[in-house]
Scaffold this motif. Structure first.
Motif, PDB file in Angstrom:
ATOM      1  N   SER B  29       1.025  -1.273  -0.119  1.00  0.00           N
ATOM      2  CA  SER B  29      -0.595  -0.114   0.055  1.00  0.00           C
ATOM      3  C   SER B  29       0.849   0.888  -0.109  1.00  0.00           C
ATOM      4  N   LEU B  30       2.574   0.926   0.605  1.00  0.00           N
ATOM      5  CA  LEU B  30       2.554   2.676   0.478  1.00  0.00           C
ATOM      6  C   LEU B  30       3.212   3.072  -1.064  1.00  0.00           C
ATOM      7  N   ASN B  31       3.523   1.593  -1.244  1.00  0.00           N
ATOM      8  CA  ASN B  31       3.981   1.653  -3.147  1.00  0.00           C
ATOM      9  C   ASN B  31       2.755   2.072  -3.804  1.00  0.00           C
ATOM     10  N   ASP B  32       1.120   1.844  -3.973  1.00  0.00           N
ATOM     11  CA  ASP B  32       0.410   2.820  -4.186  1.00  0.00           C
ATOM     12  C   ASP B  32       0.252   4.600  -3.721  1.00  0.00           C
ATOM     13  N   LEU B  33       0.981   4.348  -2.747  1.00  0.00           N
ATOM     14  CA  LEU B  33       1.140   6.068  -2.236  1.00  0.00           C
ATOM     15  C   LEU B  33       2.266   7.068  -2.875  1.00  0.00           C
ATOM     16  N   PHE B  34       3.010   6.429  -3.257  1.00  0.00           N
ATOM     17  CA  PHE B  34       4.418   7.459  -3.230  1.00  0.00           C
ATOM     18  C   PHE B  34       4.339   7.992  -4.227  1.00  0.00           C
ATOM     19  N   PRO B  35       3.670   7.339  -4.750  1.00  0.00           N
ATOM     20  CA  PRO B  35       3.700   8.294  -6.829  1.00  0.00           C
ATOM     21  C   PRO B  35       2.821   9.618  -6.930  1.00  0.00           C
ATOM     22  N   VAL B  36       2.202   8.916  -6.194  1.00  0.00           N
ATOM     23  CA  VAL B  36       1.201  10.543  -5.703  1.00  0.00           C
ATOM     24  C   VAL B  36       2.144  11.738  -4.867  1.00  0.00           C
ATOM     25  N   HIS B  37       2.955  10.980  -3.911  1.00  0.00           N
ATOM     26  CA  HIS B  37       3.587  11.833  -3.017  1.00  0.00           C
ATOM     27  C   HIS B  37       4.515  12.215  -4.187  1.00  0.00           C
ATOM     28  N   TYR B  38       5.505  11.470  -5.169  1.00  0.00           N
ATOM     29  CA  TYR B  38       6.077  11.876  -5.959  1.00  0.00           C
ATOM     30  C   TYR B  38       5.358  12.981  -6.812  1.00  0.00           C
ATOM     31  N   PHE B  39       4.488  13.285  -7.895  1.00  0.00           N
ATOM     32  CA  PHE B  39       4.211  14.221  -8.218  1.00  0.00           C
ATOM     33  C   PHE B  39       3.516  14.877  -7.827  1.00  0.00           C
ATOM     34  N   ILE B  40       3.178  15.576  -5.891  1.00  0.00           N
ATOM     35  CA  ILE B  40       2.486  15.885  -5.395  1.00  0.00           C
ATOM     36  C   ILE B  40       4.636  17.356  -5.489  1.00  0.00           C
ATOM     37  N   GLU B  41       5.320  16.837  -5.108  1.00  0.00           N
ATOM     38  CA  GLU B  41       6.649  17.084  -4.956  1.00  0.00           C
ATOM     39  C   GLU B  41       6.961  17.831  -5.855  1.00  0.00           C
ATOM     40  N   SER B  42       6.699  16.798  -7.334  1.00  0.00           N
ATOM     41  CA  SER B  42       7.018  17.500  -8.623  1.00  0.00           C
ATOM     42  C   SER B  42       6.321  19.025  -9.180  1.00  0.00           C
ATOM     43  N   GLU B  43       4.959  18.424  -8.851  1.00  0.00           N
ATOM     44  CA  GLU B  43       4.365  19.520  -9.337  1.00  0.00           C
ATOM     45  C   GLU B  43       3.757  21.025  -8.736  1.00  0.00           C
ATOM     46  N   SER B  44       3.575  20.645  -7.379  1.00  0.00           N
ATOM     47  CA  SER B  44       2.884  21.572  -6.503  1.00  0.00           C
ATOM     48  C   SER B  44       3.387  22.695  -5.855  1.00  0.00           C
ATOM     49  N   LYS B  45       2.476  24.005  -6.568  1.00  0.00           N
ATOM     50  CA  LYS B  45       3.815  24.952  -5.750  1.00  0.00           C
ATOM     51  C   LYS B  45       3.301  25.505  -3.801  1.00  0.00           C
TER      52      LYS B  45
END
Lengths: 332, 332
Positions: B29-45
């Motif tokens: 389940s942690l694997n399923d969350l990490f990509p969205v965390h990565y998405f925030i780090e990459s895209e959110s101001k």
């Protein structure tokens, strides 16, 4: 002599509204940055922090990497292309770049690449306060002290930094016989697991990728103790070998839990327990952040003992610095 | 039917000034969350994000984990004690808790533990939009769309989510023969390395700890392709086996670099290349975030083929759900 107060004044003199810290490095240097990133995540009310392999950080190029950020770039040699590239991008983005290296004549010592350069000494006689992890903790501790009113751990951190050298000396003396026995017994072991957690997750990782893979060409894997019960533990049988790093402090429960399970189900287990080394000299409030100093040195100790028993010198490489593995920079 | 617009309204209705997102889960389940965390780090101001093993997150209990935060808690069974504990702490801290589970009758379905509960279906006929990773991307994409004026990738993400099922079907068909050959050849291999990077670093990790360690009791290690040249590559010789996941998008250069080196120095190499599966149907601006969907399914494919050739059923466990490995919660 490096002075963190002056450096923090310089940072705040340029921009009082720092919101983000970025940590960029590779391999062993990345391990030295992670605990300070972990410290920020655990203690700061204001700062955001990102810690990634240097080139991954560059490729992501987060929108938060701007003039309200500080970037730590660490390269021991000062010539790691990924680290140079990260410094370049950080500067382009307007970040305040703190470049840290052991070699003042390296490529990183180019004033277009940093706002502040710290050249550290390296060797047995150098205090852990004055090598990268200690330096970074001093900077961030000072920064939080000056910028966050309710940050209360300033003195405890300074006091811990004054204790850590003697604790590490203790640790080496106490653990040396175990390390030698381990090396004798497992010198031909095809594969090992290294377990750790919390602030020293990166030192379990470094134990695996630097001390054993790089310097002993030994196959191994690192596992966060907190994750052991969610997949990895199914490989456990009596032919498997685990090195369990046990932290002092809050995350100790994670390490004890995997240790107990491995013992119960007959794994071959080497325990390195920070609590046996006098970590009680450090205040409970900050002891978590001093585990990485200890476990870095434990990786070195086990590596050196394995080197002796395996007849494999720790500076012998087949690829690093010997063959071409350069890449064309993405940065024009 | 789950509606991300309603959920985002509910979050913003309670607090318009969300600054932080926390991701809490364990193992798969942690694997399923990490990509969205990565998405925030990459895209959110605006958003800061932390993604950690659930119990580690609880022990750290960051000062940022407060009423200006959202917490995703994911547990497939809904009964993982660490996930329940994280939901409890998140609620105590005033965070808006989104609990996600496959079982509506699980312990996680306790209204004191969440602000919103999402129960998903699981199985071959379920779209990837409607399983945890897809659901989380939909929520965060909607959140950025509603809260950050200069977020421009909303439509590209929605379009990608509509493409991913057919790309994955492609990937399975294209890669099946290779996976079967790999399983035949390496069924007795004592140890493997799995390499990946960027958003799918967590899927390389999951390939190792879930698909191989948990479900095949095979020893293996995961390595970030970006880190390969900073230690790990010294183990490379012609008896070593590497599975290289190659992303589409920005981080592809990292994976290609380690692939090329392993080939050059005669490692035994299995390449899984997302670019062969039709990822060009997804916009360049967001393609990075769809690699994890593909590589999750590739882990499953290789695991299933290995299961056939090794005679080791994927649901056979020696410890998980069979022996006691409970712990006394730190939460009173």
């Amino acid at each position: 002599m490096f002075d963190e107060k002056k450096l923090v004044s310089k940072i705040l003199g340029r921009n009082k509204n720092i919101t983000d810290v970025f940590f960029a490095a590779c391999g062993g240097s990345l391990n030295d940055l992670f605990p300070v990133h972990y410290f920020i995540e655990s203690e700061s009310k204001k700062l955001h922090s990102m810690c990634k392999p240097a080139r991954e950080l560059v490729l992501i190029d987060s929108p938060r990497w701007n003039d309200k950020s500080i970037t730590f770039v660490l390269s021991h040699s000062g010539n790691t292309p990924e680290a140079i590239e990260a410094a370049k991008i950080a500067k382009n983005n307007g970040s305040f770049v703190i470049a840290i290296t052991n070699d003042k004549n390296s490529k990183l010592n180019d004033s277009s690449l940093y706002d502040d350069l710290i050249v550290y000494n390296w060797g047995k006689s150098v205090s852990h306060k004055d090598v990268p992890m200690g330096i970074e903790f001093r900077i961030v501790n000072e920064f939080l002290h000056q910028t966050e009113d309710d940050y209360t751990k300033y003195e405890d951190m300074l006091s811990g930094l004054n204790q850590i050298d003697s604790i590490i000396e203790n640790a080496k003396n106490i653990q040396k016989d175990s390390a030698a026995k381990f090396a004798q017994k497992y010198r031909k072991q095809p594969f090992l697991y290294i377990l750790g957690s919390g602030a020293s997750t990166s030192q379990a990782y470094g134990f695996a990728i630097c001390s054993l893979m790089e310097m002993q060409w030994m196959d191994c894997a690192y596992i966060n103790s907190a994750e052991f019960f969610h997949g990895p533990f199914e490989v456990l049988q009596d032919d498997k070998v685990f090195v369990q790093c046990i932290n002092a402090g809050k995350t100790r429960v994670l390490d004890e839990r995997s240790r107990d399970f491995i013992e119960k189900y007959h794994g071959q287990l080497e325990v390195i327990d920070a609590n046996k080394f006098g970590m009680d000299k450090i205040k409970d409030s900050v002891v978590d952040y001093f585990n990485p100093f200890v476990f870095y040195e434990m990786g070195v100790l086990y590596r050196d003992e394995l080197s002796e028993k395996r007849g494999h010198q720790t500076d012998f490489r087949q690829y690093m610095g010997k063959v071409d593995y350069s890449y064309e920079s993405d940065i024009k």
